[in-house]
Design an enzyme around this catalytic site. Structure first.
Site, PDB file in Angstrom:
ATOM      1  N   ASP A 213      42.656  30.594  43.095  1.00 32.46           N
ATOM      2  CA  ASP A 213      44.063  30.748  43.268  1.00 32.46           C
ATOM      3  C   ASP A 213      44.527  32.239  43.513  1.00 32.46           C
ATOM      4  OD1 ASP A 213      44.658  32.410  40.681  1.00 32.46           O
ATOM      5  OD2 ASP A 213      43.709  30.565  39.652  1.00 32.46           O
ATOM      6  N   ILE A 214      45.657  32.334  43.688  1.00 30.49           N
ATOM      7  CA  ILE A 214      46.455  33.540  44.336  1.00 30.49           C
ATOM      8  C   ILE A 214      46.144  34.755  43.361  1.00 30.49           C
ATOM      9  CG2 ILE A 214      48.506  33.117  43.433  1.00 30.49           C
ATOM     10  CD1 ILE A 214      49.848  34.125  45.983  1.00 30.49           C
TER      11      ILE A 214
END
Length: 282
Positions: free
Chosen positions: A150-151
Site C-alpha cells: 500500500d501507499i
C-alpha cells in the site's frame, strides 16, 4: 369506470456472480473431465492463461499435433506442444525488483498518486545490478505488480511481464512466503511496546484472526526488537498486516517488506530497482 390493465409480471431477478466465483467456475473441469487449454497450460507451468491465449491466437500451440483453437478443451492425456517462437518470446520477458518508497501505489494511478512502475527507468537502475540485461522501454510493456504494497508501505515490490512468476507469487495456490518488518504502537505506548503488549495478542496474530468473514492462515509473528514485529505470511489480503494489528489493539507506524520467497530486498536503495538475476528463484 375503466379498470387499469394488469401490470406485467416483474422480470426474474438476475444473480450477479462474484468474480472469484465466476473464475472458479471457469477453472473447474466440465462433467466430461475436460478443461480449457489455457488452464491446462498454466497448470503445467508453461505460461499464464493470458499468455496461453495469445500463443494460441498466434498459432504457436498444438494439441495432439493439430493447431489449437481459442477456448478449446483438452483431456488429461492430450499432448500439448509449443513452438520455439513462444519460448523465445517468454525468454525476453523481464522481472524487476523495486524498492518501493512511501507515496507510490503498487498498481494503477489513484487519487493523484503515481504507480511504482514510473520509478523504473535506465537512470534509477541500481548501480550494483550485475544482471546481463540492458534496459529498454519495451520492458515496461505489460510490466505489472505481483503482490501489492500500500501507499504507506515500503520495501520489495516485484514487477513482472512473466505470467509464471505472477502465478507463483499471487496465484490461487501460491505458497511463497512474504516477510515484513512492522513497527507498531500499543495505545499510547510507543516505546518498549513488547513489554506492554499481552502475550495472548501475539498468539492471536499467529493464528485465530479473520478478515472479511474468512479465517486467516497461520502466520509466523515474532518480536524483532522492542518496537518492531517480524511477520512471515503465505497469503496477501488487502492491507492484511495493518488490519491484523488493529484487531489486537496495535497501530502500524511503519511497514517494510524485506523478502519474497528466497529473494531478499537486501541493500537495494529506496526508489531503485534491479533485474531478477538468471538462476534467481522465488
Amino acid at each position: 369506470m375503466n379498470t387499469p390493465p394488469p401490470k406485467p409480471p416483474a422480470p426474474p431477478a438476475v444473480r450477479r456472480i462474484p468474480r472469484s466465483e465466476a473464475a472458479a467456475a471457469a477453472a473447474s473441469p466440465s462433467p466430461d473431465g475436460l478443461v480449457r487449454l489455457n488452464k491446462r497450460m498454466a497448470d503445467l507451468g508453461l505460461c499464464s492463461r493470458r499468455e496461453a491465449d495469445d500463443w494460441i491466437d498466434r498459432g504457436w500451440v498444438r494439441v495432439n499435433g493439430q493447431p489449437a483453437t481459442t477456448g478449446q478443451k483438452v483431456a488429461g492425456g492430450d499432448r500439448i506442444t509449443v513452438e520455439r517462437a513462444a519460448q523465445g518470446a517468454q525468454a525476453r520477458q523481464v522481472t524487476i525488483l523495486l524498492h518501493k518508497p512511501v507515496g507510490y501505489v503498487s498498481g494503477q494511478a489513484e487519487d493523484g498518486h503515481l504507480p511504482a512502475v514510473t520509478l523504473v527507468s535506465a537512470r534509477s537502475r541500481w548501480a550494483e545490478d550485475r544482471a546481463p540485461l540492458q534496459f529498454a522501454p519495451a520492458q515496461l510493456r505489460g510490466l505489472a505488480p505481483a503482490g501489492r504494497l500500500d501507499i504507506d508501505s515500503v520495501g520489495l515490490l516485484v514487477l513482472t511481464q512473466d505470467g509464471r512468476v505472477a502465478r507463483q507469487l499471487i496465484g490461487e495456490d501460491a505458497q511463497v512466503e512474504k516477510e515484513y518488518l512492522v513497527r507498531v504502537q500499543y495505545g499510547a505506548v510507543a516505546q518498549d511496546v513488547r513489554a506492554a503488549f499481552p502475550a495472548e495478542g501475539l498468539a492471536r496474530l499467529r493464528h485465530g484472526l479473520a478478515l472479511d468473514g474468512r479465517p486467516l492462515k497461520p502466520a509466523r509473528v515474532e518480536w524483532e526488537n522492542a518496537e518492531q514485529l517480524r511477520f512471515v505470511l503465505t497469503e496477501g489480503r488487502k492491507r492484511q498486516i495493518r488490519r491484523m494489528c488493529e484487531l489486537v489493539g496495535l497501530r502500524v507506524v511503519g511497514l517494510k517488506r524485506i523478502r519474497m520467497g528466497r529473494v531478499l530486498l537486501g541493500r537495494l536503495p529506496p526508489g531503485q530497482w534491479r533485474y531478477l538475476a538468471p538462476g534467481e528463484r522465488f
